[in-house]
Motif scaffolding. Sequence first.
Motif, PDB file in Angstrom:
ATOM      1  N   VAL A 171       0.717  -1.293   0.275  1.00 47.87           N
ATOM      2  CA  VAL A 171       0.199   0.007  -0.232  1.00 47.87           C
ATOM      3  C   VAL A 171       1.416   0.980  -0.037  1.00 47.87           C
ATOM      4  N   LYS A 172       0.677   1.989  -1.124  1.00 45.80           N
ATOM      5  CA  LYS A 172       1.552   3.490  -1.188  1.00 45.80           C
ATOM      6  C   LYS A 172      -0.021   4.934  -1.327  1.00 45.80           C
ATOM      7  N   THR A 173      -1.304   4.948  -2.249  1.00 45.05           N
ATOM      8  CA  THR A 173      -1.577   5.193  -1.623  1.00 45.05           C
ATOM      9  C   THR A 173      -3.435   4.718  -1.534  1.00 45.05           C
ATOM     10  N   ILE A 174      -4.004   5.339  -0.851  1.00 45.18           N
ATOM     11  CA  ILE A 174      -5.295   5.004  -0.177  1.00 45.18           C
ATOM     12  C   ILE A 174      -6.284   6.105  -0.241  1.00 45.18           C
ATOM     13  N   THR A 175      -7.301   5.373  -0.800  1.00 45.04           N
ATOM     14  CA  THR A 175      -8.199   6.369  -1.258  1.00 45.04           C
ATOM     15  C   THR A 175      -9.523   6.207  -0.192  1.00 45.04           C
ATOM     16  N   TYR A 176     -10.141   7.006   0.512  1.00 45.78           N
ATOM     17  CA  TYR A 176     -11.670   7.399   0.458  1.00 45.78           C
ATOM     18  C   TYR A 176     -12.615   8.049  -0.051  1.00 45.78           C
ATOM     19  N   VAL A 177     -13.660   6.889  -0.118  1.00 44.75           N
ATOM     20  CA  VAL A 177     -14.808   7.929  -1.239  1.00 44.75           C
ATOM     21  C   VAL A 177     -15.259   8.320   0.275  1.00 44.75           C
ATOM     22  N   ASN A 178     -15.977   9.762   0.203  1.00 46.68           N
ATOM     23  CA  ASN A 178     -16.441  10.442   0.785  1.00 46.68           C
ATOM     24  C   ASN A 178     -17.870  10.262   0.091  1.00 46.68           C
ATOM     25  N   PRO A 179     -18.855   9.794   1.097  1.00 42.71           N
ATOM     26  CA  PRO A 179     -20.189  10.170   0.291  1.00 42.71           C
ATOM     27  C   PRO A 179     -21.318  10.834   0.670  1.00 42.71           C
ATOM     28  N   ALA A 180     -20.780  11.679   1.543  1.00 41.32           N
ATOM     29  CA  ALA A 180     -21.642  13.252   2.350  1.00 41.32           C
ATOM     30  C   ALA A 180     -20.839  14.180   2.447  1.00 41.32           C
ATOM     31  N   PRO A 181     -19.759  15.166   1.092  1.00 49.13           N
ATOM     32  CA  PRO A 181     -18.513  15.845   2.289  1.00 49.13           C
ATOM     33  C   PRO A 181     -19.769  16.892   2.429  1.00 49.13           C
ATOM     34  N   PHE A 182     -20.917  17.280   2.252  1.00 53.24           N
ATOM     35  CA  PHE A 182     -21.270  17.996   3.205  1.00 53.24           C
ATOM     36  C   PHE A 182     -22.212  18.088   4.300  1.00 53.24           C
ATOM     37  N   TYR A 183     -21.969  16.891   5.339  1.00 52.09           N
ATOM     38  CA  TYR A 183     -22.651  16.471   6.231  1.00 52.09           C
ATOM     39  C   TYR A 183     -20.882  15.895   7.328  1.00 52.09           C
ATOM     40  N   PRO A 184     -20.827  16.338   8.311  1.00 49.84           N
ATOM     41  CA  PRO A 184     -19.917  17.263   9.417  1.00 49.84           C
ATOM     42  C   PRO A 184     -19.327  15.979   9.334  1.00 49.84           C
ATOM     43  N   ALA A 185     -19.773  14.655   9.248  1.00 50.77           N
ATOM     44  CA  ALA A 185     -19.756  13.293  10.533  1.00 50.77           C
ATOM     45  C   ALA A 185     -18.201  12.859   9.276  1.00 50.77           C
ATOM     46  N   PHE A 186     -18.640  12.899   7.909  1.00 51.83           N
ATOM     47  CA  PHE A 186     -18.147  12.020   6.975  1.00 51.83           C
ATOM     48  C   PHE A 186     -17.030  12.884   7.176  1.00 51.83           C
ATOM     49  N   ASP A 187     -16.520  13.964   6.898  1.00 52.98           N
ATOM     50  CA  ASP A 187     -15.708  14.888   7.165  1.00 52.98           C
ATOM     51  C   ASP A 187     -15.161  14.564   8.497  1.00 52.98           C
ATOM     52  N   ASP A 188     -14.834  13.960  10.163  1.00 48.51           N
ATOM     53  CA  ASP A 188     -14.583  13.295  10.788  1.00 48.51           C
ATOM     54  C   ASP A 188     -14.071  12.153  10.508  1.00 48.51           C
ATOM     55  N   VAL A 189     -14.637  10.769   9.579  1.00 42.11           N
ATOM     56  CA  VAL A 189     -14.015   9.486   9.175  1.00 42.11           C
ATOM     57  C   VAL A 189     -12.258  10.565   8.423  1.00 42.11           C
ATOM     58  N   GLY A 190     -12.916  11.496   7.732  1.00 39.32           N
ATOM     59  CA  GLY A 190     -11.791  12.100   6.361  1.00 39.32           C
ATOM     60  C   GLY A 190     -10.602  12.505   7.080  1.00 39.32           C
ATOM     61  N   ARG A 191     -10.820  13.576   8.494  1.00 42.01           N
ATOM     62  CA  ARG A 191      -9.444  13.756   9.212  1.00 42.01           C
ATOM     63  C   ARG A 191      -9.424  12.607   9.581  1.00 42.01           C
ATOM     64  N   CYS A 192     -10.163  11.310  10.124  1.00 39.51           N
ATOM     65  CA  CYS A 192      -8.915  10.613  11.573  1.00 39.51           C
ATOM     66  C   CYS A 192      -8.284   9.445   9.992  1.00 39.51           C
ATOM     67  N   PHE A 193      -8.899   9.289   8.966  1.00 42.59           N
ATOM     68  CA  PHE A 193      -8.701   8.382   7.779  1.00 42.59           C
ATOM     69  C   PHE A 193      -6.953   9.489   7.966  1.00 42.59           C
ATOM     70  N   GLU A 194      -7.263   9.891   7.224  1.00 36.43           N
ATOM     71  CA  GLU A 194      -5.855  10.853   6.812  1.00 36.43           C
ATOM     72  C   GLU A 194      -5.084  11.116   8.298  1.00 36.43           C
ATOM     73  N   ASP A 195      -4.941  10.900   9.165  1.00 36.59           N
ATOM     74  CA  ASP A 195      -3.669  10.709  10.659  1.00 36.59           C
ATOM     75  C   ASP A 195      -3.060   9.848  10.593  1.00 36.59           C
ATOM     76  N   ALA A 196      -3.748   8.423  10.680  1.00 29.77           N
ATOM     77  CA  ALA A 196      -4.096   7.113  10.524  1.00 29.77           C
ATOM     78  C   ALA A 196      -3.383   6.747   9.190  1.00 29.77           C
ATOM     79  N   ALA A 197      -3.779   6.965   8.013  1.00 28.22           N
ATOM     80  CA  ALA A 197      -3.008   6.486   6.789  1.00 28.22           C
ATOM     81  C   ALA A 197      -1.168   7.468   6.875  1.00 28.22           C
ATOM     82  N   LYS A 198      -1.190   8.419   7.405  1.00 27.69           N
ATOM     83  CA  LYS A 198       0.017   9.096   7.186  1.00 27.69           C
ATOM     84  C   LYS A 198       1.230   8.273   8.054  1.00 27.69           C
TER      85      LYS A 198
END
Length: 327
Positions: free
Chosen positions: A47-74
């Motif tokens: 694994v070099k690149t991992i992609t998160y497909v946010n189903p609804a960027p307008f909804y804050p909870a999915f940004d929470d997923v993205g924020r922690c996804f990014e931290d864990a991937a890094k």
Amino acid sequence: MSLISTRRLAATALAGATLVAALTGCGALSGGSIAASSDPSASLREVKTITYVNPAPFYPAFDDVGRCFEDAAKKNGWTPVEVGTSGSAVDNQGAIDLISQAIANGTDALVVFPTIPELFTPVITQARNADIYVVAQNAGDPSTGQQTQVGTDATQLGALIAEGLGKTDPNAQVGILSGSASTTPHVQEIQGFTDYAKEHFPNMKVVASDYTNGDPTKAPELFSNMLTAHPEITALFPIEGTSVAAAITAVKERGLTGKVNVVANDLTDDHRASIEDGTLLGVGEQGWCESGTKAVEAVKDLSEGKTLPAFIATTSTFYDKSNLPAK
């Protein structure tokens, strides 16, 4: 570059490309296949690149997923990419198109929300045939092709919300608005709610239910119609976070604040403010940040050939005024 910047650039690029060219299970799943008896080492992929497909960027909870996804991937030394659909409604075809584009771009792993499993099965199968790891969040099932699902135990969440509502209104007459009859987590959450109510609050009943079919703009009319048709309603339960404001507004407009309670999912900033001002009784928090972190951990395990359960649960908690956590 921040995740948001990364995401928006990626989303823009993918959207452009797209316009041009779009619970718990019993089995154990492993790196190479959904079959536990397969040899995972045969198809392990670095694994070099991992992609998160946010189903609804307008909804804050999915940004929470993205924020922690990014931290864990890094932390794993991977490049996190977040893409998402546009608009104010769930766009399943748009999400499928973004998954297809990520496959074409050569991502090594996908974190996706297959909200309607049968729609996502072909593209997830395409990803697995390319030896791309696929972890689903809060939706889907093993037949969809995902290697594991990370997310809420929806049945438990429904029970927590029934318990929270019952402390205030044990005889609640409830109107429920959910995504669709085939949105598995919603079906499970309603079942958990009704089962808990039946056992602990026998006079609590679901007297009305309807669906947005993924379009939150329908919620105001649906709640208004529900309150008109069922004047006995004393509680509204919008399962989709995007429908909570509509439920609160419907209650306010009819002068029913204090007479009709609203319970929902997710402790967003807006929901916290509504709990504090008394227009929202409480919410079931689904552990969205934990979901992003655990999804990355699941991909790491798969890339190391480890066998995973079909479902990895996050922590659910019911919050009301009595136990709101500090921001």
